[in-house]
Design a protein around this motif. Structure first.
Motif, PDB file in Angstrom:
ATOM      1  N   GLY A  51       0.789  -1.219   0.000  1.00 21.24           N
ATOM      2  CA  GLY A  51       0.000   0.000   0.000  1.00 21.24           C
ATOM      3  C   GLY A  51       0.822   1.270   0.000  1.00 21.24           C
ATOM      4  O   GLY A  51       0.255   2.370  -0.016  1.00 21.24           O
ATOM      5  N   ASP A  95       0.175   4.686   2.001  1.00 17.43           N
ATOM      6  CA  ASP A  95      -1.100   4.488   2.686  1.00 17.43           C
ATOM      7  C   ASP A  95      -1.108   3.217   3.531  1.00 17.43           C
ATOM      8  O   ASP A  95      -2.157   2.797   4.034  1.00 17.43           O
ATOM      9  CB  ASP A  95      -2.256   4.440   1.680  1.00 17.43           C
ATOM     10  N   ASN A  96       0.058   2.595   3.700  1.00 14.32           N
ATOM     11  CA  ASN A  96       0.168   1.454   4.592  1.00 14.32           C
ATOM     12  C   ASN A  96      -0.308   1.873   5.989  1.00 14.32           C
ATOM     13  O   ASN A  96       0.032   2.965   6.459  1.00 14.32           O
ATOM     14  CB  ASN A  96       1.619   0.986   4.645  1.00 14.32           C
ATOM     15  N   PRO A  97      -1.099   1.047   6.670  1.00 18.33           N
ATOM     16  CA  PRO A  97      -1.638   1.431   7.977  1.00 18.33           C
ATOM     17  C   PRO A  97      -0.592   1.794   9.021  1.00 18.33           C
ATOM     18  O   PRO A  97      -0.904   2.483   9.993  1.00 18.33           O
ATOM     19  CB  PRO A  97      -2.434   0.190   8.408  1.00 18.33           C
ATOM     20  N   GLU A 147      -5.583   5.582   8.788  1.00 16.47           N
ATOM     21  CA  GLU A 147      -6.877   5.390   8.138  1.00 16.47           C
ATOM     22  C   GLU A 147      -6.697   4.878   6.705  1.00 16.47           C
ATOM     23  O   GLU A 147      -7.607   4.973   5.885  1.00 16.47           O
ATOM     24  CB  GLU A 147      -7.699   6.678   8.151  1.00 16.47           C
ATOM     25  N   GLU A 179      -6.179   2.065   3.618  1.00 21.43           N
ATOM     26  CA  GLU A 179      -6.995   0.911   3.271  1.00 21.43           C
ATOM     27  C   GLU A 179      -6.560  -0.318   4.060  1.00 21.43           C
ATOM     28  O   GLU A 179      -5.384  -0.651   4.131  1.00 21.43           O
ATOM     29  CB  GLU A 179      -6.890   0.624   1.774  1.00 21.43           C
ATOM     30  N   GLY A 180      -7.521  -0.960   4.688  1.00 25.54           N
ATOM     31  CA  GLY A 180      -7.240  -2.155   5.472  1.00 25.54           C
ATOM     32  C   GLY A 180      -6.720  -1.872   6.865  1.00 25.54           C
ATOM     33  O   GLY A 180      -6.351  -2.813   7.585  1.00 25.54           O
ATOM     34  N   ALA A 181      -6.673  -0.605   7.282  1.00 20.35           N
ATOM     35  CA  ALA A 181      -6.163  -0.263   8.610  1.00 20.35           C
ATOM     36  C   ALA A 181      -7.068  -0.844   9.692  1.00 20.35           C
ATOM     37  O   ALA A 181      -8.297  -0.744   9.600  1.00 20.35           O
ATOM     38  CB  ALA A 181      -6.062   1.253   8.772  1.00 20.35           C
ATOM     39  N   PRO A 182      -6.492  -1.453  10.719  1.00 21.48           N
ATOM     40  CA  PRO A 182      -7.320  -1.995  11.801  1.00 21.48           C
ATOM     41  C   PRO A 182      -7.956  -0.868  12.603  1.00 21.48           C
ATOM     42  O   PRO A 182      -7.452   0.255  12.642  1.00 21.48           O
ATOM     43  CB  PRO A 182      -6.309  -2.778  12.645  1.00 21.48           C
ATOM     44  N   SER A 183      -9.048  -1.173  13.272  1.00 23.49           N
ATOM     45  CA  SER A 183      -9.724  -0.177  14.091  1.00 23.49           C
ATOM     46  C   SER A 183      -8.831   0.281  15.239  1.00 23.49           C
ATOM     47  O   SER A 183      -8.152  -0.535  15.882  1.00 23.49           O
ATOM     48  CB  SER A 183     -11.023  -0.757  14.659  1.00 23.49           C
TER      49      SER A 183
END
Length: 328
Positions: free
Chosen positions: A239, A242-244, A249, A251-255
């Motif tokens: 990503g 945009d890696n978490p 926030e 893409e695919g970021a954990p809550s």
């Protein structure tokens, strides 16, 4: 002279060059990159420090700090595991700047600190730094179940450490590491069932593919040093920017409800070009439904990690928030 195949310049900190033969050249810091610890107490603060190798393969070291205590002291002290900044590719837990800073913080907050000397990119690209810092945090936690002192344990942690008051924190890249370790602790247990009580993130490094707030727009944003830096230190990141791990926030970021601590303090500086990302992080945690105590502290009119350069003013500004945070 070898030709340069890649060069990266960071704003306000030294640059790094990589030569064709793989040699990495760092411009010398404007202060000593290494100062020895003070096992017999720092003359200014009375803080004692020493270096400990916690792993030989891979090579991971820490510098431990103990405040000046009376001989009959029996009260346990909070523990702070600290991660230095430097864009994941510069600085050291053993530098003059970090030694002086930790001496002051430990002296004022009356905590035991363990500052991690993690391996740097590009020689050791991310996620190496995260792995080293997690290993150091596990090493600290491993002392919680040791009732009796033995040769494999660090006596300062065994004698004085309160493992019910374990904090993690860092500046810039170290603030990013703090976030990622707090998230990791939310899904993986620390040794002895130890829990992180609190995390502080000072001028944390977060970024993304789309500008927010006052950040530059268009092509200028894409060429901005914060965008380039992530690709430099973690070229294989899924990503990209945009890696978490760098964009909470993405893409695919954990809550963020998964933050494995009870308290979070986010410190930002008004003139820092990472300021808006720090505020956004605070908002994301707040809006996530995370149940812990959350605080945002801003120092207006100051730039990125200003407190390192203004040590004495630091004790009257954002560090006051940290001291209250660590003592609560």
């Amino acid at each position: 002279m070898a030709s340069i195949t890649k060069e990266l310049t960071f704003k306000s900190v030294p640059f790094i060059r990589i030569f064709e033969d793989g040699t990495v050249e760092r411009t010398p810091l404007p202060y000593p990159s290494y100062v020895p610890p003070s096992p017999d107490q720092d003359p200014e603060t009375g803080v004692s420090s020493k270096d400990i190798t916690i792993s030989e393969n891979p090579k991971i070291s820490v510098r431990a700090f103990l405040p000046n205590l009376p001989q009959n002291h029996t009260q346990k002290l909070p523990i702070l595991v600290y991660f230095h900044g430097g864009a994941f590719c510069m600085e050291s837990a053993f530098s003059f700047l970090n030694q002086r800073y930790l001496n002051l913080l430990v002296s004022e907050a009356k905590v035991i600190a363990v500052s991690v000397e993690y391996r740097l990119a590009p020689e050791n690209p991310l996620p190496t730094a995260y792995e080293d810092c997690w290993a150091a945090l596990q090493w600290v936690a491993s002392h919680s179940s040791n009732k009796d002192l033995d040769s494999n344990k660090e006596p300062w942690l065994v004698r004085y450490g309160d493992f019910g008051r374990l904090y993690i924190g860092g500046d810039s890249a170290g603030g990013n590491i703090t976030h990622n370790l707090a998230m990791k602790e939310g899904v993986e247990s620390l040794c002895g069932g130890v829990k992180i009580l609190g995390a502080f993130l000072s001028c944390p490094y977060f970024w993304g593919s789309k500008p927010i707030g006052s950040e530059p727009k268009g092509e200028e944003f894409e060429k901005y040093h914060h965008s380039i830096a992530w690709d430099f230190v973690y070229p294989s990141a899924p990503g990209g920017i945009d890696n978490p791990m760098v964009n909470p926030e993405g893409e695919g970021a954990p809550s963020l409800t998964g933050l494995g601590c009870s308290k979070v303090l986010v410190c930002v500086a008004g003139k820092d070009d990472l300021r808006d990302r720090g505020v956004q992080y605070y908002d994301l945690v707040k809006e996530s439904g995370w149940k812990g105590e959350l605080e945002l502290f801003e120092v207006e009119g100051e730039d990125h990690c200003f407190h390192f350069w203004l040590m004495m003013r630091m004790l009257r500004n954002c560090s006051n928030a940290w001291l209250l945070f660590l003592s609560s």
